[in-house]
Design a protein around this motif. Structure first.
Motif, PDB file in Angstrom:
ATOM      1  N   ARG A  15     -33.318 -17.581  16.154  1.00  0.00           N
ATOM      2  CA  ARG A  15     -32.070 -16.916  16.849  1.00  0.00           C
ATOM      3  C   ARG A  15     -32.186 -16.555  18.111  1.00  0.00           C
ATOM      4  NH1 ARG A  15     -29.416 -18.887  13.549  1.00  0.00           N
ATOM      5  NH2 ARG A  15     -28.765 -18.250  11.438  1.00  0.00           N
ATOM      6  N   ALA A  16     -33.406 -16.403  18.523  1.00  0.00           N
ATOM      7  CA  ALA A  16     -33.314 -16.092  20.082  1.00  0.00           C
ATOM      8  C   ALA A  16     -33.101 -17.253  21.043  1.00  0.00           C
ATOM      9  CB  ALA A  16     -34.762 -15.570  20.436  1.00  0.00           C
ATOM     10  N   ALA A 146     -36.119 -11.979  20.302  1.00  0.00           N
ATOM     11  CA  ALA A 146     -36.622 -12.549  21.516  1.00  0.00           C
ATOM     12  C   ALA A 146     -38.353 -12.117  21.278  1.00  0.00           C
ATOM     13  CB  ALA A 146     -35.942 -11.826  22.723  1.00  0.00           C
ATOM     14  N   ALA A 147     -38.417 -10.952  20.826  1.00  0.00           N
ATOM     15  CA  ALA A 147     -40.025 -10.503  20.900  1.00  0.00           C
ATOM     16  C   ALA A 147     -40.555 -11.391  19.957  1.00  0.00           C
ATOM     17  CB  ALA A 147     -39.866  -9.058  20.390  1.00  0.00           C
ATOM     18  N   SER A 148     -39.740 -11.897  18.788  1.00  0.00           N
ATOM     19  CA  SER A 148     -40.822 -12.576  17.868  1.00  0.00           C
ATOM     20  C   SER A 148     -40.757 -14.070  18.612  1.00  0.00           C
ATOM     21  CB  SER A 148     -39.685 -12.853  16.597  1.00  0.00           C
ATOM     22  OG  SER A 148     -40.287 -13.882  15.921  1.00  0.00           O
ATOM     23  N   LEU A 149     -39.896 -14.589  19.240  1.00  0.00           N
ATOM     24  CA  LEU A 149     -40.247 -15.794  19.852  1.00  0.00           C
ATOM     25  C   LEU A 149     -41.268 -15.647  20.985  1.00  0.00           C
ATOM     26  CD1 LEU A 149     -38.672 -18.481  20.444  1.00  0.00           C
ATOM     27  CD2 LEU A 149     -37.641 -17.563  22.379  1.00  0.00           C
ATOM     28  N   LEU A 150     -41.437 -14.667  21.959  1.00  0.00           N
ATOM     29  CA  LEU A 150     -42.499 -14.582  22.803  1.00  0.00           C
ATOM     30  C   LEU A 150     -43.611 -14.351  22.141  1.00  0.00           C
ATOM     31  CD1 LEU A 150     -40.219 -12.479  25.424  1.00  0.00           C
ATOM     32  CD2 LEU A 150     -41.011 -15.099  25.705  1.00  0.00           C
ATOM     33  N   CYS A 151     -43.796 -13.614  21.069  1.00  0.00           N
ATOM     34  CA  CYS A 151     -45.106 -13.054  20.610  1.00  0.00           C
ATOM     35  C   CYS A 151     -45.659 -13.997  19.563  1.00  0.00           C
ATOM     36  CB  CYS A 151     -45.041 -11.631  20.131  1.00  0.00           C
ATOM     37  SG  CYS A 151     -44.486 -10.519  21.485  1.00  0.00           S
ATOM     38  N   ASP A 152     -44.841 -14.700  18.777  1.00  0.00           N
ATOM     39  CA  ASP A 152     -45.064 -15.179  17.501  1.00  0.00           C
ATOM     40  C   ASP A 152     -45.089 -17.260  17.619  1.00  0.00           C
ATOM     41  OD1 ASP A 152     -45.716 -12.778  16.591  1.00  0.00           O
ATOM     42  OD2 ASP A 152     -43.515 -12.712  15.738  1.00  0.00           O
ATOM     43  N   VAL A 153     -44.414 -17.538  18.342  1.00  0.00           N
ATOM     44  CA  VAL A 153     -43.858 -18.893  18.539  1.00  0.00           C
ATOM     45  C   VAL A 153     -44.746 -19.811  19.704  1.00  0.00           C
ATOM     46  CG1 VAL A 153     -42.310 -20.644  18.760  1.00  0.00           C
ATOM     47  CG2 VAL A 153     -41.569 -18.561  17.620  1.00  0.00           C
ATOM     48  N   ASP A 154     -45.574 -20.762  19.380  1.00  0.00           N
ATOM     49  CA  ASP A 154     -46.257 -21.471  20.239  1.00  0.00           C
ATOM     50  C   ASP A 154     -45.342 -21.926  21.333  1.00  0.00           C
ATOM     51  OD1 ASP A 154     -47.723 -23.333  21.749  1.00  0.00           O
ATOM     52  OD2 ASP A 154     -48.372 -24.627  19.936  1.00  0.00           O
ATOM     53  N   TYR A 169     -31.754 -25.215  24.327  1.00  0.00           N
ATOM     54  CA  TYR A 169     -33.156 -24.753  24.134  1.00  0.00           C
ATOM     55  C   TYR A 169     -33.384 -24.910  22.287  1.00  0.00           C
ATOM     56  CZ  TYR A 169     -33.562 -22.613  28.542  1.00  0.00           C
ATOM     57  OH  TYR A 169     -33.679 -22.603  29.757  1.00  0.00           O
ATOM     58  N   PHE A 170     -34.498 -25.470  21.798  1.00  0.00           N
ATOM     59  CA  PHE A 170     -34.743 -25.294  20.639  1.00  0.00           C
ATOM     60  C   PHE A 170     -36.421 -25.032  20.348  1.00  0.00           C
ATOM     61  CE2 PHE A 170     -35.032 -29.807  22.134  1.00  0.00           C
ATOM     62  CZ  PHE A 170     -36.428 -30.311  21.788  1.00  0.00           C
ATOM     63  N   HIS A 171     -36.460 -24.833  19.137  1.00  0.00           N
ATOM     64  CA  HIS A 171     -37.823 -24.708  18.571  1.00  0.00           C
ATOM     65  C   HIS A 171     -38.248 -25.928  17.853  1.00  0.00           C
ATOM     66  CE1 HIS A 171     -40.966 -22.471  15.647  1.00  0.00           C
ATOM     67  NE2 HIS A 171     -41.503 -23.368  16.551  1.00  0.00           N
ATOM     68  N   ASP A 172     -39.310 -26.704  18.299  1.00  0.00           N
ATOM     69  CA  ASP A 172     -39.357 -27.947  17.792  1.00  0.00           C
ATOM     70  C   ASP A 172     -40.285 -27.923  16.540  1.00  0.00           C
ATOM     71  OD1 ASP A 172     -40.163 -30.521  17.156  1.00  0.00           O
ATOM     72  OD2 ASP A 172     -40.859 -31.295  18.974  1.00  0.00           O
TER      73      ASP A 172
END
Length: 203
Positions: A15-16, A146-154, A169-172
């Motif tokens: 979602r971020a 946004a916090a989840s993306l920065l803290c939890d996603v490679d 942008y995308f999370h691969d």
């Protein structure tokens, strides 16, 4: 409130990143898909952050107000801060990074309701009760994403589309982490056709 002719793209796998993708390039010009409170409310509803009844109440109470204008400006600041942290990692200057983090933390401090645990068929689940007392509170769940993306996603798996004319942008999450395009429909096929043309022309 959600219509089938939505202008929003939901291809970021987070979602971020979908929030970042509310700013796009169309015919070479940047286009902001969140120009006003109605568009922000629509995005939040489609994202699952807001139910239809609450969305209607927010618009009835604040649409066209100075508070709404302030909330939209804060949404743009939040989007810019997140983009800066993603684009500049790990080379961001400390002062710039701290400023961007401050924007996200400010939104995280907004009180926008509460979460409770309830029984579900397979055990337990969270239920979020949204209470909007000011339109800027719409940004609290966005900041949490946004916090989840920065803290939890490679960070290596947070990518920008391989089309140089695209800003999405995308999370691969592909099996081999080989995804290159925001989507095949928007950019993948277009770039493959262009590469094929160049190969044939130069062959």
């Amino acid at each position: 409130m959600v219509t089938t002719a939505s202008p929003f793209l939901w291809l970021g796998n987070h979602r971020a990143l979908d929030f970042l993708n509310t700013e796009q390039l169309q015919r070479g010009a940047r286009v902001d898909l969140l120009p006003d409170l109605r568009s922000l409310v629509a995005w939040c509803e489609e994202a699952g952050f807001l139910d239809g009844a609450t969305a209607g109440c927010v618009l009835e109470r604040w649409e066209g107000s100075p508070e709404a204008e302030s909330a939209i400006e804060e949404a743009r600041q939040l989007r810019s801060a997140l983009r800066a942290l993603i684009d500049e990692r790990p080379r961001a200057q400390k002062a710039a990074a701290e400023s961007a983090i401050g924007v996200i933390n400010r939104a995280l401090r907004l009180d926008a309701g509460y979460t409770e645990v309830v029984r579900a068929r397979a055990g337990f689940t969270r239920r979020v009760h949204v209470q909007i007392d000011a339109p800027d509170q719409l940004l609290r769940p966005v900041a949490e994403a946004a916090a989840s993306l920065l803290c939890d996603v490679d960070p290596e798996l947070v990518k920008r589309c391989g089309n140089p004319d695209c800003v999405l942008y995308f999370h691969d999450v592909s099996r081999n982490h080989a995804r290159r395009w925001c989507s095949m429909e928007l950019c993948g096929n277009r770039m493959k056709v262009a590469a094929h043309y160049l190969r044939n022309r130069n062959g």
